[in-house]
Design a protein around this motif. Sequence first.
Motif, mmCIF file in Angstrom:
data_model
loop_
_atom_site.group_PDB
_atom_site.id
_atom_site.type_symbol
_atom_site.label_atom_id
_atom_site.label_comp_id
_atom_site.label_asym_id
_atom_site.label_seq_id
_atom_site.Cartn_x
_atom_site.Cartn_y
_atom_site.Cartn_z
ATOM 1 N N MET A 1 0.845 -1.195 0.000
ATOM 2 C CA MET A 1 0.000 0.000 0.000
ATOM 3 C C MET A 1 0.884 1.250 0.000
ATOM 4 S SD MET A 1 -2.846 1.169 2.775
ATOM 5 C CE MET A 1 -3.668 -0.417 2.646
ATOM 6 N N ILE A 2 0.456 2.239 -0.767
ATOM 7 C CA ILE A 2 1.212 3.482 -0.900
ATOM 8 C C ILE A 2 0.432 4.601 -0.225
ATOM 9 C CG2 ILE A 2 2.057 5.192 -2.549
ATOM 10 C CD1 ILE A 2 2.460 2.829 -4.506
ATOM 11 N N GLN A 3 1.128 5.471 0.478
ATOM 12 C CA GLN A 3 0.506 6.612 1.136
ATOM 13 C C GLN A 3 0.959 7.888 0.458
ATOM 14 O OE1 GLN A 3 1.753 5.986 5.231
ATOM 15 N NE2 GLN A 3 -0.232 5.085 5.732
ATOM 16 N N LEU A 4 -0.010 8.702 0.056
ATOM 17 C CA LEU A 4 0.283 9.971 -0.599
ATOM 18 C C LEU A 4 -0.418 11.108 0.121
ATOM 19 C CD1 LEU A 4 -0.192 9.071 -4.396
ATOM 20 C CD2 LEU A 4 1.952 9.108 -3.110
ATOM 21 N N THR A 5 0.211 12.266 0.090
ATOM 22 C CA THR A 5 -0.501 13.467 0.499
ATOM 23 C C THR A 5 -1.457 13.864 -0.614
ATOM 24 O OG1 THR A 5 1.103 14.983 -0.491
ATOM 25 C CG2 THR A 5 1.534 14.231 1.776
ATOM 26 N N ASN A 6 -2.355 14.762 -0.316
ATOM 27 C CA ASN A 6 -3.284 15.230 -1.346
ATOM 28 C C ASN A 6 -2.524 15.855 -2.507
ATOM 29 O OD1 ASN A 6 -5.265 17.303 -2.603
ATOM 30 N ND2 ASN A 6 -6.568 15.944 -1.404
ATOM 31 N N ARG A 7 -1.511 16.639 -2.186
ATOM 32 C CA ARG A 7 -0.733 17.283 -3.246
ATOM 33 C C ARG A 7 -0.022 16.254 -4.108
ATOM 34 N NH1 ARG A 7 4.778 20.952 -2.964
ATOM 35 N NH2 ARG A 7 4.718 21.590 -5.165
ATOM 36 N N GLN A 8 0.552 15.226 -3.487
ATOM 37 C CA GLN A 8 1.237 14.193 -4.260
ATOM 38 C C GLN A 8 0.269 13.450 -5.177
ATOM 39 O OE1 GLN A 8 2.926 12.120 -0.928
ATOM 40 N NE2 GLN A 8 4.971 13.037 -1.193
ATOM 41 N N ALA A 9 -0.942 13.197 -4.682
ATOM 42 C CA ALA A 9 -1.945 12.529 -5.521
ATOM 43 C C ALA A 9 -2.309 13.395 -6.717
ATOM 44 C CB ALA A 9 -3.181 12.207 -4.693
ATOM 45 N N ARG A 10 -2.437 14.697 -6.492
ATOM 46 C CA ARG A 10 -2.731 15.611 -7.613
ATOM 47 C C ARG A 10 -1.583 15.609 -8.622
ATOM 48 N NH1 ARG A 10 -3.923 19.283 -3.516
ATOM 49 N NH2 ARG A 10 -2.277 20.710 -4.255
ATOM 50 N N GLN A 11 -0.362 15.683 -8.100
ATOM 51 C CA GLN A 11 0.796 15.684 -8.997
ATOM 52 C C GLN A 11 0.853 14.399 -9.821
ATOM 53 O OE1 GLN A 11 4.207 16.382 -6.439
ATOM 54 N NE2 GLN A 11 4.269 18.542 -7.042
ATOM 55 N N PHE A 12 0.596 13.276 -9.170
ATOM 56 C CA PHE A 12 0.601 12.006 -9.894
ATOM 57 C C PHE A 12 -0.417 12.027 -11.021
ATOM 58 C CE2 PHE A 12 -1.653 7.970 -10.461
ATOM 59 C CZ PHE A 12 -0.643 7.215 -11.046
ATOM 60 N N LEU A 13 -1.633 12.468 -10.704
ATOM 61 C CA LEU A 13 -2.694 12.485 -11.707
ATOM 62 C C LEU A 13 -2.316 13.387 -12.880
ATOM 63 C CD1 LEU A 13 -5.409 10.999 -11.741
ATOM 64 C CD2 LEU A 13 -6.494 13.093 -10.922
ATOM 65 N N LEU A 14 -1.776 14.547 -12.582
ATOM 66 C CA LEU A 14 -1.421 15.494 -13.636
ATOM 67 C C LEU A 14 -0.235 15.005 -14.463
ATOM 68 C CD1 LEU A 14 -1.900 18.778 -11.589
ATOM 69 C CD2 LEU A 14 -3.336 17.999 -13.480
ATOM 70 N N LEU A 15 0.753 14.399 -13.799
ATOM 71 C CA LEU A 15 1.877 13.823 -14.542
ATOM 72 C C LEU A 15 1.414 12.678 -15.433
ATOM 73 C CD1 LEU A 15 4.688 13.788 -11.833
ATOM 74 C CD2 LEU A 15 4.698 15.111 -13.957
ATOM 75 N N LYS A 16 0.526 11.862 -14.899
ATOM 76 C CA LYS A 16 -0.032 10.749 -15.669
ATOM 77 C C LYS A 16 -0.689 11.241 -16.948
ATOM 78 C CE LYS A 16 -2.231 6.777 -16.523
ATOM 79 N NZ LYS A 16 -1.530 5.652 -17.134
#
Length: 396
Positions: A1-16
């Motif tokens: 399981m991976i834990q992300l902050t809200n900002r990291q999740a946003r960055q991941f989505l946008l990079l994706k």
Amino acid sequence: MIQLTNRQARQFLLLKHGLLGEYQFTGKQGVLDFVRQVGCIQYDPIDVCGKNAELALQSRIKGFTKSMLDELLYKDRSLVDYPDKNLAIIPLEDWPYFERYRQAARQHAVRYPEMEALTEQVRAHIQDHGAVSSDDLKLDGNFAWQSAIHWSGGNNASRSVLEQMYSTGELIIHHKKGTRKYYDIAEKYIQPNLLNAPEPLPDELEHYKWRVLRRIGAVGLLWNRASDAWLNIWGLKTEQRNEVFRQLLHEDRIVAVTVEQIKDMLYCRAEDLPLIEAVLQNPAPEFRCELIAPLDNMMWDRKLINKLFGFDYTWEIYTPAIKRKFGYYVLPLLFGESLIGRAEVIAERKTGTLAVKNIWYENGVKQTKQLRSALDDCFHRFALFNGCETISTKLL
């Protein structure tokens, strides 16, 4: 399981999605690469400032022009129009995976015996005259038809027969002129090994797994709950979806992700783990400003977007005018890692003018010099995309 902050999740989505930092996709090959990455992009014929599929691509593809998509669909035949998440554009190599839907459409034809003779007329007409639209083909008939695989229907015999033959895969869309579709025989354009390929995943559960994995990849992050992201996956109820997620996790094809302040578990594809690793390094990418399509892949689950970005978006095109909060065709506005508002932009093609009618900023957005410069660059690129030479706005 991976834990992300809200900002990291946003960055991941946008990079994706190739929406953060430098452009990841360039030119016509970039269009093909992106569509293959997400599986499909949603098609909608309404054109206020570009059709939805074009809008989705212009925000991601460096140097994108509308002719690139047209060439990939109707000249190169690397992409094809076919229902996936509703009406969509998919890579041609995915054609076999939708054989069960074409088979359902063939079985559906028995409800309309009057179509058999009309279908022969269509075959003969195309043989003699080539690609045809319903406006150019006058067939006599008086029956109400409804598609088995999407929402098309009506009493127009010519349109009904063409759409039915399209649903079964006998015809494909040869090209479009505006919203008018021209059909031709599929075997002229799709190689036999694809056109006549058997269903690759005849087991229903395996098919569900393929579709769900594909939709997770189309959005980037998704949860195991009801969502518009699952639209048009026939028979995918809660029980089936739970089993699909269980097996995909067991097979290590998806990874569980927890995000702060979101109680539901999210999931990404295992092959996207390098992007997770990238955001865990706390990158500081350059900010870009982009107008996002209303039916953009990233926006398919608007409840998720609200949780991650604090952005509540409704496409108000079907909302009665008196009940609209913003406008008929309003696009989300991305700046850096945030959805900062929405804009009403109209391409006035007779005058070659891009009219920026209004921008509604989210609470707390500061109109800095950096933002104004990024907006100016965004609208100039958007004008070029729409073939507009001038921009009309008092907002910048």
